[in-house]
Design a protein around this motif. Structure first.
Motif, short mmCIF file in Angstrom:
data_model
loop_
_atom_site.label_atom_id
_atom_site.label_comp_id
_atom_site.label_asym_id
_atom_site.label_seq_id
_atom_site.Cartn_x
_atom_site.Cartn_y
_atom_site.Cartn_z
N LYS A 65 15.28 6.69 -38.33
CA LYS A 65 13.54 7.38 -38.22
C LYS A 65 12.66 6.12 -37.28
O LYS A 65 11.01 6.40 -37.61
CB LYS A 65 13.29 8.48 -39.23
N ALA A 66 12.85 4.97 -37.28
CA ALA A 66 12.32 3.96 -36.80
C ALA A 66 13.00 3.19 -35.72
O ALA A 66 14.18 3.07 -35.77
CB ALA A 66 11.74 3.49 -37.86
N PRO A 67 12.56 2.02 -35.41
CA PRO A 67 13.63 1.46 -34.39
C PRO A 67 14.20 0.31 -34.74
O PRO A 67 13.84 0.24 -36.04
CB PRO A 67 12.85 0.56 -33.32
N GLU A 120 13.49 1.27 -41.18
CA GLU A 120 12.35 2.29 -41.52
C GLU A 120 11.38 1.99 -42.67
O GLU A 120 9.91 2.37 -42.40
CB GLU A 120 12.86 3.65 -42.30
N GLU A 121 11.41 1.09 -43.60
CA GLU A 121 9.98 0.93 -44.74
C GLU A 121 9.79 -0.28 -43.56
O GLU A 121 8.28 -0.15 -44.32
CB GLU A 121 10.59 -0.16 -45.80
N ALA A 122 10.06 -1.12 -43.00
CA ALA A 122 9.07 -1.96 -42.16
C ALA A 122 8.35 -1.40 -41.04
O ALA A 122 7.41 -2.20 -41.03
CB ALA A 122 10.25 -3.55 -41.41
N THR A 133 7.84 -2.73 -45.74
CA THR A 133 8.65 -4.58 -46.15
C THR A 133 8.28 -5.25 -44.96
O THR A 133 7.81 -4.52 -43.86
CB THR A 133 9.69 -4.17 -46.44
N THR A 134 8.94 -6.79 -45.04
CA THR A 134 9.29 -6.63 -43.52
C THR A 134 9.94 -6.68 -42.90
O THR A 134 11.06 -6.16 -43.37
CB THR A 134 9.78 -8.91 -43.36
N GLU A 135 10.27 -6.58 -41.39
CA GLU A 135 11.69 -6.42 -40.62
C GLU A 135 12.48 -6.95 -41.07
O GLU A 135 13.04 -8.31 -40.67
CB GLU A 135 11.30 -6.69 -39.34
N PRO A 136 13.82 -6.66 -40.65
CA PRO A 136 14.87 -7.30 -41.00
C PRO A 136 15.49 -7.96 -39.73
O PRO A 136 15.33 -7.49 -39.30
CB PRO A 136 15.72 -5.67 -41.80
#
Length: 322
Positions: A256-258, A187-189, A194-197
């Motif tokens: 709340k995000a992919p 979600e943060e990415a 932030t960068t994608e985990p």
């Protein structure tokens, strides 16, 4: 519960922090035992006495017990990583077996004090053809054996608890917490913070586990300490086994995000396995019992637990529960 002097080892850990909060709120005089100075600021409630002690130091343990003079002990401290136990098996013998013996020996000076040792479902039955599956299992099996033996030999009121997979808000390295952290990082990415985990890998969605909220488990510990029979081993579980795929789906429903997932290649169905030594849940003559016979039952739903886990990591509370 007022007037109870309760000492909790492993107080800085996932279950320990919940136990400290629960028993303190109920009016007990709690001594929270931590190993590292950093854990002294773990956000314990005001009024909790925090004691630093390395349980692998026999003299330090004896001094701690003499000073705290507890009426009851909830022993939650220990190592629980299977991979780490392969890398350093002696550490697991020292931490899970010898530290428990040092604690029991120090408590011999207080024979009336009840002692509840938190065991593990990953123990094995000695003498079976397969033997222990890993050093962690061996260490927890020995911990249970020496705890019960010390209770018998020296007439100490020792009890054992075997919880299933505990989940809930707080700093945990369990499956649910790890996936919840991955969801929050995703979600943060997506928000550009932030960068994608890396992709979260689940080796099998069909493996079955019993999940129980840690707060329900702590209540069970209270029931066992107050009502349990010395020398008994109490199983604590929800009574329902669920697949990891089902649990992952419930967690991902909160995203709340992919969220990128690798579901692995294991497609074989896995049947629930009953513990070989479980016996009947209410067996009166065996050492294995279910905490439900004491009147305890789970109160927190799986959905509530999952919501609390996700909210905990979204809040960025770090190690604090509040």
């Amino acid at each position: 519960m007022k007037g109870r002097r309760l000492l909790i080892t492993g107080a800085g850990g996932f279950t320990g922090r919940h136990a400290v909060a629960y028993f303190h709120a109920a009016g007990a005089e709690v001594t929270a035992v931590v190993r590292r100075p950093a854990a002294l600021s773990a956000g314990f409630p005001e009024g909790v006495r925090v004691q630093e002690c390395d349980l692998s130091d026999r003299k330090a343990v004896a001094a701690m017990i003499a000073e705290a003079a507890p009426d009851e002990v909830l022993h939650l401290a220990g190592k629980n990583s299977v991979p780490e136990s392969w890398r350093d098996p002696l550490l697991y013998m020292e931490t899970n077996v010898m530290a428990t013996l040092y604690l029991l020996e120090a408590l011999r000076a207080r024979p009336a004090g009840r002692i509840l040792v938190a065991g593990s479902r990953l123990k094995y039955r000695p003498g079976t053809a397969d033997g222990p599956p890993h050093p962690y299992s061996f260490s927890k099996t020995l911990e249970e054996l020496v705890s019960l033996a010390w209770g018998t030999l020296f007439k100490q009121p020792v009890l054992l608890a075997e919880p299933c997979n505990l989940i809930g808000p707080g700093p945990s390295t369990g499956f649910c917490s790890l996936l919840a952290q991955h969801i929050v990082r995703s979600e943060e990415a997506a928000a550009g913070r932030t960068t994608e985990p890396q992709t979260f890998r689940l080796s099998s969605r069909h493996v079955l586990r019993d999940f129980l909220d840690v707060r329900d488990a702590v209540r069970a510990y209270d029931y066992i300490l107050r009502q349990g029979k010395a020398g008994a081993v109490y199983r604590i579980d929800s009574g329902t086994q669920r697949s990891l795929g089902d649990i992952a789906g419930k967690l991902l429903a909160h995203a709340k995000a992919p969220v990128f997932m690798d579901w692995g290649t294991d497609t074989a169905e896995v049947q629930p396995v009953k513990p070989a030594d479980s016996g009947e849940p209410d067996a009166a003559d065996g050492p294995e019992k279910n905490a439900a016979i004491l009147g305890w039952k789970p109160e927190i739903s799986l959905e509530h637990s999952i919501q609390d886990i996700v909210d905990y990591y979204r809040s960025g509370r770090g190690g604090s529960l509040s």
